[in-house]
Design a protein around this motif. Structure first.
Motif, PDB file in Angstrom:
ATOM      1  N   VAL A  36       0.816  -1.208   0.000  1.00  0.00           N
ATOM      2  CA  VAL A  36       0.000   0.000   0.000  1.00  0.00           C
ATOM      3  C   VAL A  36       0.858   1.271   0.000  1.00  0.00           C
ATOM      4  O   VAL A  36       0.614   2.193  -0.778  1.00  0.00           O
ATOM      5  N   GLN A  37       1.854   1.316   0.858  1.00  0.00           N
ATOM      6  CA  GLN A  37       2.625   2.550   1.031  1.00  0.00           C
ATOM      7  C   GLN A  37       3.762   2.724   0.024  1.00  0.00           C
ATOM      8  O   GLN A  37       4.148   3.851  -0.282  1.00  0.00           O
ATOM      9  N   HIS A  38       4.307   1.590  -0.471  1.00  0.00           N
ATOM     10  CA  HIS A  38       5.516   1.695  -1.289  1.00  0.00           C
ATOM     11  C   HIS A  38       5.441   0.958  -2.622  1.00  0.00           C
ATOM     12  O   HIS A  38       6.394   1.004  -3.392  1.00  0.00           O
ATOM     13  N   GLY A  39       4.332   0.275  -2.891  1.00  0.00           N
ATOM     14  CA  GLY A  39       4.195  -0.446  -4.147  1.00  0.00           C
ATOM     15  C   GLY A  39       5.164  -1.606  -4.296  1.00  0.00           C
ATOM     16  O   GLY A  39       5.555  -1.943  -5.406  1.00  0.00           O
ATOM     17  N   LEU A  40       5.550  -2.212  -3.170  1.00  0.00           N
ATOM     18  CA  LEU A  40       6.503  -3.319  -3.175  1.00  0.00           C
ATOM     19  C   LEU A  40       5.892  -4.566  -2.553  1.00  0.00           C
ATOM     20  O   LEU A  40       5.149  -4.462  -1.582  1.00  0.00           O
ATOM     21  N   SER A  41       6.257  -5.713  -3.087  1.00  0.00           N
ATOM     22  CA  SER A  41       5.941  -6.968  -2.410  1.00  0.00           C
ATOM     23  C   SER A  41       7.019  -7.199  -1.365  1.00  0.00           C
ATOM     24  O   SER A  41       8.063  -6.534  -1.362  1.00  0.00           O
ATOM     25  N   LEU A  42       6.789  -8.148  -0.496  1.00  0.00           N
ATOM     26  CA  LEU A  42       7.803  -8.505   0.483  1.00  0.00           C
ATOM     27  C   LEU A  42       9.070  -8.980  -0.228  1.00  0.00           C
ATOM     28  O   LEU A  42      10.188  -8.617   0.156  1.00  0.00           O
ATOM     29  N   SER A  43       8.919  -9.753  -1.300  1.00  0.00           N
ATOM     30  CA  SER A  43      10.078 -10.217  -2.077  1.00  0.00           C
ATOM     31  C   SER A  43      10.805  -9.045  -2.737  1.00  0.00           C
ATOM     32  O   SER A  43      12.037  -9.010  -2.770  1.00  0.00           O
ATOM     33  N   GLY A  44      10.059  -8.095  -3.255  1.00  0.00           N
ATOM     34  CA  GLY A  44      10.681  -6.911  -3.861  1.00  0.00           C
ATOM     35  C   GLY A  44      11.476  -6.119  -2.844  1.00  0.00           C
ATOM     36  O   GLY A  44      12.588  -5.644  -3.126  1.00  0.00           O
ATOM     37  N   TYR A  45      10.934  -5.995  -1.654  1.00  0.00           N
ATOM     38  CA  TYR A  45      11.629  -5.320  -0.552  1.00  0.00           C
ATOM     39  C   TYR A  45      12.930  -6.041  -0.228  1.00  0.00           C
ATOM     40  O   TYR A  45      13.976  -5.415  -0.035  1.00  0.00           O
ATOM     41  N   LEU A  46      12.899  -7.372  -0.175  1.00  0.00           N
ATOM     42  CA  LEU A  46      14.098  -8.147   0.122  1.00  0.00           C
ATOM     43  C   LEU A  46      15.162  -7.971  -0.959  1.00  0.00           C
ATOM     44  O   LEU A  46      16.353  -7.852  -0.657  1.00  0.00           O
ATOM     45  N   VAL A  47      14.744  -7.946  -2.219  1.00  0.00           N
ATOM     46  CA  VAL A  47      15.694  -7.732  -3.313  1.00  0.00           C
ATOM     47  C   VAL A  47      16.321  -6.350  -3.205  1.00  0.00           C
ATOM     48  O   VAL A  47      17.545  -6.205  -3.290  1.00  0.00           O
ATOM     49  N   LEU A  48      15.514  -5.325  -3.005  1.00  0.00           N
ATOM     50  CA  LEU A  48      16.066  -3.971  -2.876  1.00  0.00           C
ATOM     51  C   LEU A  48      17.014  -3.890  -1.690  1.00  0.00           C
ATOM     52  O   LEU A  48      18.065  -3.240  -1.764  1.00  0.00           O
ATOM     53  N   GLY A  49      16.672  -4.556  -0.601  1.00  0.00           N
ATOM     54  CA  GLY A  49      17.539  -4.564   0.573  1.00  0.00           C
ATOM     55  C   GLY A  49      18.874  -5.222   0.296  1.00  0.00           C
ATOM     56  O   GLY A  49      19.925  -4.725   0.706  1.00  0.00           O
ATOM     57  N   ALA A  50      18.848  -6.363  -0.405  1.00  0.00           N
ATOM     58  CA  ALA A  50      20.096  -7.053  -0.749  1.00  0.00           C
ATOM     59  C   ALA A  50      20.967  -6.174  -1.639  1.00  0.00           C
ATOM     60  O   ALA A  50      22.189  -6.107  -1.469  1.00  0.00           O
TER      61      ALA A  50
END
Length: 122
Positions: free
Chosen positions: A24-38
């Motif tokens: 909702v807030q960032h347009g990211l899935s949990l997996s997308g968040y993990l990829v960006l974090g890595a």
């Protein structure tokens, strides 16, 4: 605090809340968040897709689909390694850095609030 039970939500519930907040807030899935974090942890250096596949423990097809979406959103760039064209590497764009920083703030606040974890934990 879970309003229905009056108890702190568990890890599963907290991950569900995080997934929803990221969408909702960032347009990211949990997996997308993990990829960006890595990629953020790689500090601007390219990361081979095989490393991201291993991190997520997903199939290559699933990771490729995820990366296509992140690239279309302007958050990452994918390129074939010059010295070995079989290897695809991924880097974070400036927009990806900004999106991850915002999402990380959301994640830290949620984990602190629901699990007492994070930089502000007691």
């Amino acid at each position: 605090m879970d309003e229905a039970t009056g108890q702190q939500p568990g890890i599963l519930r907290t991950l569900g809340l995080l997934h929803g907040d990221l969408r909702v807030q960032h347009g990211l899935s949990l997996s997308g968040y993990l990829v960006l974090g890595a990629l953020a942890e790689a500090e601007g250096g390219p990361v081979p897709v095989t490393r991201l596949t291993a991190l997520l423990r997903e199939s290559g097809d699933r990771v490729s689909y995820l990366l296509k979406g992140l690239q279309a959103a302007g958050l990452i760039e994918r390129e074939r390694r010059a010295r070995d064209r079989r290897t695809v590497e991924v880097t974070l764009t400036d927009a990806g850095h900004a999106r991850f920083a915002e999402a990380e703030t959301t994640a830290q606040a949620l984990f602190h609030r629901h699990l007492g974890l994070g930089p502000h934990a007691g």
